[in-house]
Design a protein around this motif. Structure first.
Motif, PDB file in Angstrom:
ATOM      1  N   CYS A  47       0.864  -1.179   0.000  1.00  0.00           N
ATOM      2  CA  CYS A  47       0.000   0.000   0.000  1.00  0.00           C
ATOM      3  C   CYS A  47       0.904   1.234   0.000  1.00  0.00           C
ATOM      4  CB  CYS A  47      -0.999  -0.066   1.164  1.00  0.00           C
ATOM      5  SG  CYS A  47      -0.726   0.978   2.571  1.00  0.00           S
ATOM      6  N   CYS A  49       2.005   3.212   2.096  1.00  0.00           N
ATOM      7  CA  CYS A  49       2.981   3.376   3.180  1.00  0.00           C
ATOM      8  C   CYS A  49       4.227   2.535   2.934  1.00  0.00           C
ATOM      9  CB  CYS A  49       2.356   3.024   4.528  1.00  0.00           C
ATOM     10  SG  CYS A  49       2.098   1.265   4.757  1.00  0.00           S
ATOM     11  N   CYS A  56       0.871  -3.570   7.402  1.00  0.00           N
ATOM     12  CA  CYS A  56       0.643  -2.120   7.448  1.00  0.00           C
ATOM     13  C   CYS A  56      -0.169  -1.778   8.697  1.00  0.00           C
ATOM     14  CB  CYS A  56      -0.103  -1.715   6.172  1.00  0.00           C
ATOM     15  SG  CYS A  56      -1.091  -0.239   6.344  1.00  0.00           S
ATOM     16  N   TRP A  59      -3.969  -1.161   7.749  1.00  0.00           N
ATOM     17  CA  TRP A  59      -4.780  -2.271   7.249  1.00  0.00           C
ATOM     18  C   TRP A  59      -4.816  -3.471   8.191  1.00  0.00           C
ATOM     19  CZ3 TRP A  59      -8.415  -1.796   3.862  1.00  0.00           C
ATOM     20  CH2 TRP A  59      -8.338  -0.753   2.926  1.00  0.00           C
ATOM     21  N   HIS A 250      -2.750   5.335   3.084  1.00  0.00           N
ATOM     22  CA  HIS A 250      -2.710   3.875   2.960  1.00  0.00           C
ATOM     23  C   HIS A 250      -3.642   3.434   1.840  1.00  0.00           C
ATOM     24  CE1 HIS A 250      -0.311   3.463   6.605  1.00  0.00           C
ATOM     25  NE2 HIS A 250      -1.067   4.425   7.106  1.00  0.00           N
TER      26      HIS A 250
HETATM   27 ZN   LIG Z   1      -0.211   1.144   4.663  1.00  0.00          ZN
END
Ligand SMILES: [Zn+2]
Length: 299
Positions: A47, A49, A56, A59, A250
């Motif tokens: 994603c 990030c 993450c 998430w 994100h």
């Molecule tokens: Zn992320």
């Protein structure tokens, strides 16, 4: 209360930019093209990030909530979590059924579901609600661009959903698609199909929760456009909505802009130099009349 903000458009229409800008509004969170989440889980794609969703910090708790967390979540569980007919292969019959129903929606304004739609819509809402439970936000922004999901959300959750159709000059869309090796005629036909179906959605019943927005207007006058949009989304307008840099994001899927950290909202009209006379003739023959009807004339 507005909880689900959905952007649909043909590909290459600037939906990632719009997603980021709406995600800057107070109480909203950008998810990107979240229909691709199951694929990201399987391939460990990152994603924005820089981490796969499984690790993450944004998430991971959402996946936990949905029973999809950890490397051990079986492919079968992930496969069962369907988020879009359009993100799947081998579903031509379902897609055709949906489009046929949508095309006849003038007669059946409520009846636009296709096979499998209930399960997918249920998963979408489960996902959105898991985000709203774990993140400090009141509304999600999804730029998955699915015409089907847009229609389901607006007809079935009219009070909680706001649906935005992003329109862009078909010639610019065609030029972007051709950079990704899509042949000229197919690029023009895809734009034509997507925008025709969008027209069917606008004709399919009350459009209180439905809004059309031109990418070119957004780039020409971001402030007025976002002010109007904030009203539609029942959010306050603040100046920092237009600042793209310096935020933690994100997003799943979307174009490379989500990683670029750019802060300018500019309509780069490179199609004017990139498309040849022959390409323009192909576009005109295929989609010229609808492009003009949508207000795109001249060069
Ligand atoms: Zn992320």
């Amino acid at each position: 209360m507005v909880r689900y903000i959905y952007i649909f458009s043909s590909g290459h229409s600037g939906s990632t930019l719009l997603d980021l800008l709406i995600g800057n509004m107070s109480g909203t969170v950008s998810l990107g093209e979240v229909k691709w989440l199951p694929l990201f889980l399987k391939t460990h794609e990152h994603c924005t990030c820089g981490k796969p969703p499984q690790t993450c910090p944004f998430w991971n708790p959402i996946l936990d909530e949905l029973g999809l967390a950890g490397d051990t979540a079986a492919d079968q569980t992930i496969n069962a979590f369907r988020l879009s007919l359009e993100a799947e292969r081998n579903n031509q019959l379902q897609k055709l059924s949906f489009y046929a129903r949508l095309a006849s929606a003038v007669i059946h304004p409520q009846g636009c579901a296709g096979f499998g739609s209930d399960a997918i819509l249920k998963n979408m809402i489960r996902l959105y609600d898991a985000v709203l439970k774990t993140a400090p936000a009141e509304a999600v922004v999804d730029s998955s661009k699915s015409i089907m999901t847009a229609q389901w959300l607006r007809t079935r959750l009219p009070r909680n959903a706001r649906v935005i159709h992003l329109i862009r000059d078909g010639r610019a869309v065609m030029a972007s698609a051709m950079r990704k090796e899509v042949p000229a005629e197919r690029a023009a036909k895809t734009w034509l199909h997507d925008n025709r179906m969008a027209g069917s959605i606008f004709r399919s019943g009350p459009s209180m929760n439905l809004k059309a927005l031109r990418y070119e207007d957004l780039c020409r006058d971001p402030e007025s456009t976002m002010r109007e949009l904030a009203d539609f989304l029942e959010k306050p307008y603040t100046e920092d909505i237009l600042h793209l840099r310096g935020r933690e994001r994100h997003l799943i899927g979307g174009n490379r802009m989500r990683f670029s950290g750019e802060d300018k909202i500019v309509n780069v009209e490179t199609w004017k130099s990139r498309l040849t006379e022959k390409d323009l003739a192909v576009f005109e023959r295929t989609a010229g009349p609808l492009n003009r009807k949508l207000g795109y004339s001249g060069t």
